[in-house]
Scaffold this active site. Structure first.
Site, short mmCIF file in Angstrom:
data_model
loop_
_atom_site.label_atom_id
_atom_site.label_comp_id
_atom_site.label_asym_id
_atom_site.label_seq_id
_atom_site.Cartn_x
_atom_site.Cartn_y
_atom_site.Cartn_z
N SER A 206 0.81 -1.22 -0.17
CA SER A 206 -0.22 0.08 0.01
C SER A 206 0.91 1.27 -0.06
CB SER A 206 -0.82 0.02 1.13
OG SER A 206 -1.96 0.88 1.27
N THR A 244 -11.32 2.70 -14.13
CA THR A 244 -10.49 3.37 -14.79
C THR A 244 -9.15 3.86 -13.77
OG1 THR A 244 -12.27 4.75 -15.62
CG2 THR A 244 -10.28 6.07 -15.51
N CYS A 332 -6.97 0.50 11.98
CA CYS A 332 -8.22 0.12 11.56
C CYS A 332 -9.00 -0.44 12.58
CB CYS A 332 -7.89 -0.99 10.72
SG CYS A 332 -6.68 -0.69 9.27
#
Length: 388
Positions: A206, A244, A332
């Site tokens: 990430s 996209t 998280c």
């Protein structure tokens, strides 16, 4: 608050100014859709930028560019490989739901994906982890079955920073005919990461964990045929992930990968020194302080400590008031009031888990920051203990 010392880099890192500068034109001047490159010069500029970023990321992790598939981040990559690879292998090899092996202390992107598969009839084994915070390859070997299709063990834990013997675990997986995935979100650009040395079939990373932008990551896919598409749509990413392209994010990720590779040797040594310095200073001034997880097999930017006689919530609030930003566990899980599943998985009880804090460093962390934290935290601990 006069001064801010940011020691929560495991949660996210600031975008490097050089990364931001490289991204900016792709919001305004070079905004075309890269999939129009066949008939548009503007599209060709965007397409070229995407492919250059792919080469940069591949160089960072030792892969071929065509094995780098851009995603929306580490959580998407983890979800995709567990669901896309396990389902494909189950249908093609077993013609029924198969078996997955992972560890108890994985990131929730892995754990919750595994539980979702379990609800669909797949079998999952959650390997236990000892006090060191390191998975034993022999425990993985004992968990293997004829129906095991995938082993997923993170390269380094996001809370305690312990580095796992992924190459050894990958050999176990392959010897038993299973695929191997590792979540390398906490290791990429912090320690050497080479997909071939690790022997993995899939690897997640990430961008925002190493000074790139949020909302972009990759899944390394050794063989495209081993994976079902995760998002159906256009033909982007070899038909594996429709949608996209996030061109500014991808460009930023590519630049962060380039900078990460260039800085890695020096930052590895520097951050290891800073981490050791802070732990030694805190240990000298605070009694009943303990390290969670192994000190040697650990990413350089992570220090997770347990301080008896305090609760981490008031300590973190007091640190914040003093200008020190840190965490009690994974970002998280910040809204959860239960003890960290990572700390309980390595044998901490509720009280021990709730007395632990994570201090994590980055390229913006200085020796002065460490000195300040080493002066402030012991005084706060002394005050909180007296109040208790």
């Amino acid at each position: 608050m006069e001064r801010v010392i940011y020691l929560d880099n495991a949660a996210t890192t600031p975008v490097d100014p050089a990364v931001f500068e490289e991204m900016k034109p792709f919001f305004t001047e070079r905004f075309a859709n890269p999939m129009t490159y066949m008939h548009s010069s503007a599209g060709d500029v965007a397409h070229t930028a995407v492919e250059e970023a792919r080469v940069r990321v591949a160089s960072l992790i030792g892969s071929k560019p065509e094995q780098v598939v851009f995603t929306g981040g580490g959580t998407e990559s983890d979800n995709w490989v567990l669901k896309g690879a396990v389902e494909k292998a189950s249908r093609e090899r077993l013609h029924k739901p198969g078996h997955l092996v992972t560890a108890e202390f994985e990131h929730h992107a892995i754990l919750h994906s595994a539980l979702a598969l379990q609800r669909q009839g797949y079998e999952v084994t959650f390997v236990k982890v000892g006090r060191s915070g390191i998975v034993d390859p022999d425990d993985v070997r004992r968990a293997m079955r004829p129906t095991t299709l995938l082993v997923s063990i993170m390269h380094a834990n996001n809370e305690i920073g312990t580095i796992q013997p992924i190459a050894d675990i990958a050999r176990v997986a392959h010897e038993n005919g299973a695929l191997m995935h590792t979540d390398a979100v906490q290791t990429t650009a912090h320690i050497p990461v080479d997909v071939n040395a690790l022997g993995v079939d899939f690897l997640s990373l990430s961008g925002h964990k190493f000074n790139g932008p949020k909302g972009v990551g990759i899944l390394f896919v050794r063989d495209h045929a081993a994976l079902y598409p995760f998002i159906d749509g256009g033909g982007q990413e070899w038909g594996l992930r429709g949608s996209t392209h996030n061109v500014p994010g991808i460009v930023g990720l590519g630049k962060a990968a380039q900078l990460g590779k260039e800085r890695l040797p020096g930052e590895l040594e520097r951050l290891t020194t800073l981490r050791t310095m802070l732990y030694d200073k805190l240990s000298a001034r605070i009694d009943r302080i303990f390290l969670n997880g192994d000190m040697k097999q650990r990413v350089p930017q992570n220090l997770n400590i347990r301080i008896e006689g305090i609760d981490n919530e008031p300590l973190l609030l007091a640190m914040n008031e003093a200008g020190i930003i840190a965490a009690g566990g994974s970002a998280c899980n910040a809204e959860e009031t239960l003890a960290s599943h990572v700390l309980t998985s390595i044998g901490c009880d509720l009280k021990e888990a709730k007395s632990s804090i994570r201090l994590s460093f980055g390229y913006v962390t200085t020796e002065k920051d460490i000195d300040y934290a080493a002066d402030v935290i012991p005084n706060l601990v002394k005050f909180l203990r007296s109040m208790a």
